[in-house]
Design an enzyme around this catalytic site. Structure first.
Site, short mmCIF file in Angstrom:
data_model
loop_
_atom_site.label_atom_id
_atom_site.label_comp_id
_atom_site.label_asym_id
_atom_site.label_seq_id
_atom_site.Cartn_x
_atom_site.Cartn_y
_atom_site.Cartn_z
N ASN A 9 0.87 -1.18 0.00
CA ASN A 9 0.00 0.00 0.00
C ASN A 9 0.91 1.23 0.00
OD1 ASN A 9 -1.80 2.06 0.55
ND2 ASN A 9 -2.25 1.40 2.65
N LYS A 11 0.15 4.27 -0.36
CA LYS A 11 -0.51 5.46 0.21
C LYS A 11 -0.29 6.68 -0.70
CE LYS A 11 -0.05 3.37 4.72
NZ LYS A 11 0.03 3.49 6.16
N HIS A 94 -9.47 1.29 4.86
CA HIS A 94 -8.20 1.49 5.58
C HIS A 94 -8.43 2.46 6.74
CE1 HIS A 94 -4.12 2.66 6.49
NE2 HIS A 94 -3.73 1.56 5.88
N GLU A 96 -6.79 4.85 7.81
CA GLU A 96 -6.54 6.27 7.49
C GLU A 96 -7.75 6.88 6.82
OE1 GLU A 96 -2.83 5.68 5.45
OE2 GLU A 96 -1.89 5.13 7.34
N GLU A 164 -5.22 -4.70 10.75
CA GLU A 164 -4.20 -3.66 10.92
C GLU A 164 -4.49 -2.86 12.18
OE1 GLU A 164 -2.25 -2.64 6.89
OE2 GLU A 164 -3.96 -1.33 7.18
N GLY A 170 2.55 2.55 10.70
CA GLY A 170 3.49 3.64 10.52
C GLY A 170 4.21 4.06 11.79
N SER A 210 3.50 -1.76 10.33
CA SER A 210 4.95 -1.77 10.55
C SER A 210 5.62 -3.09 10.16
CB SER A 210 5.28 -1.39 12.01
OG SER A 210 4.89 -0.05 12.26
P1 PGA Z 1 2.89 0.56 7.55
O1 PGA Z 1 1.41 0.72 6.95
O2 PGA Z 1 3.42 -0.77 7.03
O3 PGA Z 1 3.64 1.73 7.06
O4 PGA Z 1 2.74 0.52 9.04
C1 PGA Z 1 0.57 -0.40 6.78
C2 PGA Z 1 -0.73 0.04 6.21
O5 PGA Z 1 -1.22 1.12 6.57
O6 PGA Z 1 -1.34 -0.67 5.37
#
Ligand code: PGA
Length: 254
Positions: A9, A11, A94, A96, A164, A170, A210
């Site tokens: 992903n 983003k 997601h 976010e 997640e 992140g 992460s």
């Molecule tokens: P990250 O994000 O691996 O940077 O923690 C994962 C995600 O949001 O799908």
């Protein structure tokens, strides 16, 4: 036997040139890795160019979001019918999007249904906040999100789910393999209760938050975890290739 799935992903990162360069940097190696489904999810505007680049390879393409209507006066939105010609997968719900774009369970449910209706393969994201986690509400929150997102969904054959935890996204603070596996088992039992055991056994459930080349092995070693949704580490070609390579090696021994 569920085929492992690793999805990157990206983003809101990479312009068109950077997106092309990132794919070019990993294309050869990724294409050579068998028995793992490999998906990249660049920003919308790069989908046509990346589709061309990966043509004839085993790499697949996904979008990071979509709207639930086919067309109309929805300025700035992308229709599922625009995506079906471009990609197979779409990330839905997601955290976010839930957090910054106020996507509710109801909207997520509409999007999952629509994605399945038009022939896309949704990767439904669920995850609890740090506050819920610390208050011991993880199981309740996750079960509620899965039930709400899948209400009225008739077919699960093209569905994947990504667990997640928001506190792990992140932050560099990943869950442990055991924690993730326990919650993923709970997600699978929720899917059993919505359909049946055979259906639930076929749904791939990923971990995300992460994930890097240094910790992927811990997750993939868990038989309940069918792959990963990778954010930050999917923007580095060598990291992503290593994550996919380790997944292929470990899952082939399970
Ligand atoms: P990250 O994000 O691996 O940077 O923690 C994962 C995600 O949001 O799908």
């Amino acid at each position: 036997m569920r085929e492992p799935l690793i999805a990157g992903n990206w983003k809101m990162n990479t312009n068109l040139t950077e997106a092309r360069n990132l794919v070019r940097a990993m294309l050869g190696e990724l294409d050579g890795i068998a028995h793992v489904e490999k998906v990249v999810c660049p920003p919308f505007i790069s989908l046509p160019a990346i589709k061309e680049l990966i043509k004839g390879t085993s790499i697949e393409l996904g979008a990071q979001n979509m709207y639930f209507e086919d067309k109309g006066a929805y300025t700035g939105e992308i229709s599922p019918l625009m995506l079906v010609d471009l990609c197979d997968f779409v990330i839905i719900g997601h955290s976010e999007r839930r957090q910054h774009f106020t996507e509710t369970d109801e909207i997520v449910n509409k999007k999952v249904k629509k994605a399945l209706d038009v022939g896309l393969r949704p990767v439904l994201c669920v995850g609890e906040s740090l506050e819920d986690n610390e208050a011991g509400r993880t199981d309740k929150v996750i079960t509620g999100q899965v039930q709400a997102a899948l209400a009225g969904v008739s077919s699960t054959s093209r569905l994947a789910i990504a667990y997640e935890p928001i506190w792990a996204i992140g932050t560099g603070r990943a869950a442990t393999g055991k924690q993730a596996s326990a919650t993923i088992s709970l997600i699978r039992s929720t899917v059993v209760s919505l359909w049946d055991n055979d259906t639930a056994q076929a749904v791939r459930i990923l971990y995300g938050g992460s994930v890097t080349s240094s910790n992927i092995a811990e997750f993939i070693a868990e038989p309940e975890i069918d792959g990963a949704l990778v954010g930050g580490a999917s923007l580095k070609a060598n990291e992503f290739v290593s994550i996919v390579n380790q997944t292929a090696a470990i899952k082939s021994t399970q």
